[in-house]
Design an enzyme around this catalytic site. Structure first.
Site: not given
Length: 151
Positions: A56, A58, A86, A89
């Site tokens: 991801h 992040e 999410c 993260c």
């Protein structure tokens, strides 16, 4: 008047990263990490290309920022991300002790705020809605194209 060093300025940089993800067929989420008004890391989702569910924006940005600073803690940093992080993260942001998180669009299905700010480090400040419409529009367009088989 220039908008340098404002939340809008840095979110625009995150949106440029999200556009890179969009152009490569990734869910269009972009992120930048800022420390002392300097972008020290930038990234976008890369789960498809890397075949890695943890890639991801992040997570990649946290790794790059930690490497840049030579520290696993990012307490003096702000993460600008186009979509609400999410739970995975948020956990990583908590471990990094991020000073501040600023996100654009909310994620009602997978966003960490479904569980509350307690998933983050207690000192992490959260702001949201910065360039929300632009972030949502890019996500909406991506999923429309995906449904039509364009990706």
């Amino acid at each position: 008047m220039l908008d340098v060093f404002t939340d809008d300025y840095f979110m625009k940089k995150a949106l440029l990263e999200a556009r890179k993800a969009f152009d490569s067929g990734e869910v269009p989420v972009g992120a930048v990490v800022v420390c002392g008004n300097q972008i020290i890391a930038k990234s976008h989702n890369n789960t498809e290309q890397l075949k890695d569910v943890t890639a991801h924006a992040e997570i990649i940005a946290i790794t790059a920022a930690s490497s840049f600073l030579g520290s696993k803690y990012l307490s003096d940093c702000t993460l600008y991300v186009t979509l609400e992080p999410c739970v995975m993260c948020a956990g990583a942001l908590s471990w990094a002790q991020l000073g501040r998180v600023v996100y654009g669009a909310s994620d009602e299905k997978k966003g960490f705020m479904n569980y509350g700010k307690r998933l983050l480090h207690p000192k992490t400040k959260v702001e949201f809605g910065i360039m929300m419409e632009e972030s949502q529009s890019l996500l909406k367009l991506f999923f429309e194209k995906r449904r039509k088989g364009a990706y």
